[in-house]
Design an enzyme around this catalytic site. Structure first.
Site, PDB file in Angstrom:
ATOM      1  N   ARG A  83       7.739  -2.046  10.708  1.00 17.09           N
ATOM      2  CA  ARG A  83       6.474  -3.445  11.808  1.00 17.09           C
ATOM      3  C   ARG A  83       7.658  -4.790  12.593  1.00 17.09           C
ATOM      4  NH1 ARG A  83       4.454  -5.903   6.116  1.00 17.09           N
ATOM      5  NH2 ARG A  83       5.179  -2.965   5.446  1.00 17.09           N
ATOM      6  N   LYS A 134      14.886   2.142  -1.915  1.00 18.13           N
ATOM      7  CA  LYS A 134      13.388   2.843  -2.583  1.00 18.13           C
ATOM      8  C   LYS A 134      14.814   3.568  -3.550  1.00 18.13           C
ATOM      9  CE  LYS A 134      11.310   4.054   1.803  1.00 18.13           C
ATOM     10  NZ  LYS A 134      10.176   3.518   1.166  1.00 18.13           N
TER      11      LYS A 134
HETATM   12  N1  BES Z   1       8.261   4.444   5.861  1.00 18.91           N
HETATM   13  C1  BES Z   1       7.636   2.904   5.292  1.00 18.91           C
HETATM   14  C2  BES Z   1       6.127   3.860   4.528  1.00 18.91           C
HETATM   15  C3  BES Z   1       5.899   5.112   3.320  1.00 18.91           C
HETATM   16  C4  BES Z   1       5.202   5.257   2.637  1.00 18.91           C
HETATM   17  C5  BES Z   1       5.551   6.337   4.853  1.00 18.91           C
HETATM   18  C6  BES Z   1       5.311   6.220   2.099  1.00 18.91           C
HETATM   19  C7  BES Z   1       5.511   7.040   4.237  1.00 18.91           C
HETATM   20  C8  BES Z   1       4.691   7.450   2.922  1.00 18.91           C
HETATM   21  C9  BES Z   1       7.962   1.885   5.069  1.00 18.91           C
HETATM   22  O1  BES Z   1       9.076   1.829   5.735  1.00 18.91           O
HETATM   23  C10 BES Z   1       7.808   1.243   3.823  1.00 18.91           C
HETATM   24  O2  BES Z   1       8.645   1.441   2.625  1.00 18.91           O
HETATM   25  N2  BES Z   1       6.574   0.138   3.603  1.00 18.91           N
HETATM   26  C11 BES Z   1       6.908  -0.477   2.253  1.00 18.91           C
HETATM   27  C12 BES Z   1       6.310  -1.500   2.385  1.00 18.91           C
HETATM   28  C13 BES Z   1       6.465  -2.233   1.134  1.00 18.91           C
HETATM   29  C14 BES Z   1       7.831  -2.937   1.150  1.00 18.91           C
HETATM   30  C15 BES Z   1       5.744  -4.302   1.726  1.00 18.91           C
HETATM   31  C16 BES Z   1       5.395  -0.242   1.407  1.00 18.91           C
HETATM   32  O3  BES Z   1       4.936   0.897   1.748  1.00 18.91           O
HETATM   33  O4  BES Z   1       6.294   0.422   0.231  1.00 18.91           O
HETATM   34 ZN    ZN Z   2      10.698   1.369   4.754  1.00 16.88          ZN
END
Ligand code: BES
Ligand code: ZN
Ligand code: ZN
Length: 501
Positions: free
Chosen positions: A350, A276
């Site tokens: 997931r 990230k």
């Molecule tokens: N933990 C994150 C989701 C999240 C994002 C929670 C912002 C709270 C605030 C999750 O594990 C994630 O990173 N999801 C990705 C999925 C994508 C790679 C398909 C996302 O939402 O960007």
């Molecule tokens: Zn994530």
């Protein structure tokens, strides 16, 4: 905060501050100083009415009027909170108002408070909402500050309630303390909240509450062939844990449903190799909010004693890049036997939930609710107001939505049409873990659905609602404990016949 119910007359209650509320008058007419407030005003020689006439106090939602040393009153202060329009007023408003009043008074070093219920709000449900509000408002998220800005409220006396309100007070205490337990877990920085530490906290909670707990370590997780969970965990030096917390009713009903509560507990989500950006990454310490919500719910249920058996399954990992981390394109074999192509290592929630759902099914749950800070996409869709809701069984989904409504937690159903399933087809495996740019919250939910089989299932995406970015009058910045009240409501009212309908 010690909360008690008393029958003292409002004017005679000795405390640092007495809280009550005034409704907004209809435009141009109607005196907002009426009913029991008019009685107080009489004792105070008309001082309150004068504020209303001068329109300094109009009863607008959460408007604060603090009066000191009123004649005829034993309380040192009277705090009148605006309650808005009477027709729109409900238990959620009471909860919020009580929390706002506590935060307002805490900032003024008040220690002993009273809460005076109005004529129409004197029942157990009101006492419950007020108790919850007081305790939620008194929660502080400044665990690691050495110069605490304000101390907790020591005591609160509820007055003006009908007999029988005591039960509401007790219930409110249990639920709010459990929600605060969840909030506190969410606020912990990731260096104080690894999967092992979370499991210890869960064990301590279970011991205290009288719940059974089984913590699976990395060895048992490997024996169960939870390849999807292990794939995420392998990038971190911190080993994974899988917590199973069980509540069994004293008199189990033969053939009754068993509710499974599955919660995502990623104690820190860097994204893994699909790392990230640095901006806002610190927030990813709350990526265990779903698991924390399930632990808080179990804590409350141990005391409230629902009629059915409840099993919480909480997979916990740290999602890190590293020499051993899984790589985009890797294929993992989940416990269910399904092969997963990991296109993006940041879609890790997931993956761990897939194995946790499979394990919950193996343990015999008949219905599953999962809660997870799963996607940024749900935040794009619903902002921080509503949690996203997905479900395979419409009756069960509606039951969860009704529980959310009763609990005052906003949730909104999103679709799961078959067409979206196409988006997570993989070329080399059974399924891939991301579905492209659009409909991200839905493809994430579809991925989970693949592991639920024919077990009725509801998924709560709480990515936008589990964390408050900016303090509100009724709550500080940080973990919100979302989900606890809804799931307690769901479990307490769950049908005991075999269909769960
Ligand atoms: N933990 C994150 C989701 C999240 C994002 C929670 C912002 C709270 C605030 C999750 O594990 C994630 O990173 N999801 C990705 C999925 C994508 C790679 C398909 C996302 O939402 O960007
Ligand atoms: Zn994530
Ligand atoms: Zn995550």
């Amino acid at each position: 905060m010690k909360i008690t119910l008393e029958t003292a007359p409002a004017a005679k209650l000795e405390c640092d501050a007495l809280i009550s509320y005034v409704f907004e008058g209809e435009q141009g007419k109607g005196n907002i100083v009426e009913g029991v407030i008019a009685e107080l005003d009489k004792a105070a020689g008309g001082l309150i009415a004068r504020l209303a006439t001068s329109e300094e106090m109009a009863g607008k939602p959460l408007e604060m009027t603090l009066l000191h040393s009123l004649p005829g009153m034993s309380a040192q202060r009277l705090l009148l909170v605006g309650a808005g329009k009477r027709e729109k007023f409900g238990t959620s408003d009471l909860r919020r108002m009580a929390a706002t009043a506590v935060r307002y008074l805490r900032a003024r070093s008040v220690k002993r408070i009273g809460f005076f219920a109005r004529e129409a709000n004197r029942d157990a449900a009101t006492a419950e909402a007020v108790t919850e509000g007081l305790l939620l408002g008194d929660f502080d998220g400044d665990t690691y500050r050495t110069d605490k800005r304000s101390g907790p409220i020591e005591s609160a006396v509820l007055i003006g309630f009908a007999s029988g309100a005591e039960a509401g007070l007790e219930r409110g205490k249990i639920i709010a303390e459990s929600q605060n337990f969840t909030r506190a877990l969410g606020n912990e920085p990731a260096n104080y909240m690894t999967p092992r530490i979370l499991a210890e906290r869960a064990e301590a909670m279970a011991r205290e509450a009288g719940l059974a707990i089984d913590v699976l370590d990395e060895k048992r997780i490997a024996e169960l062939k939870m390849g999807a969970l292990i794939g995420v965990a392998q990038g971190s030096v911190e080993p994974p844990r899988l917590m199973v917390v069980t509540y069994t009713p004293e008199k189990p009903i033969a053939g009754a449903p068993v509710l499974g509560l599955v919660g995502k507990a990623v104690t820190f989500d860097t994204g893994g190799i699909s790392i990230k950006p640095a901006n806002d990454m610190e927030k990813m310490k709350f990526d265990m909010a779903g698991g924390a919500a399930m632990l808080g719910t179990m804590r409350a249920l141990a005391k409230l004693k629902p009629a059915i058996k409840i099993i919480a399954v909480i997979p916990s990992v740290e999602n890190m890049p590293g020499g051993r981390a899984q790589k985009p394109g890797d294929v993992q074999i989940a416990m269910s036997g399904k092969s997963i192509e990991v296109i993006n290592t940041d879609a890790e929630g997931r993956l761990i939930l897939a194995d946790a759902i499979a394990y919950a099914k193996q343990l015999g749950v008949t219905h599953i609710v999962d809660a997870a800070t799963l996607t940024g996409a749900v935040v794009v869709a619903l902002g921080s107001v509503n949690s996203g809701v997905f479900g395979t069984d419409e009756a069960f989904t509606q039951r969860v939505l009704a529980s959310a409504k009763a609990a005052g937690e906003k949730m909104w159903q999103l679709p799961l049409d078959d067409e979206y399933r196409e988006l997570i087809k993989s070329t080399i495996a059974d399924i891939q873990n991301v579905g492209g740019r659009w409909g991200g919250a839905i493809t994430a939910a579809w991925f989970l659905r693949e592991f639920t089989g024919d077990t009725p299932w509801v998924h709560l995406d709480i990515a936008g609602t589990a964390w408050l970015d900016d303090a509100k009058p009724w709550a500080g910045k940080g973990g919100t404990g979302v989900g606890v009240r809804t799931l307690v409501e769901l479990a307490m009212n769950f049908p005991t016949n075999s269909t769960g309908k």
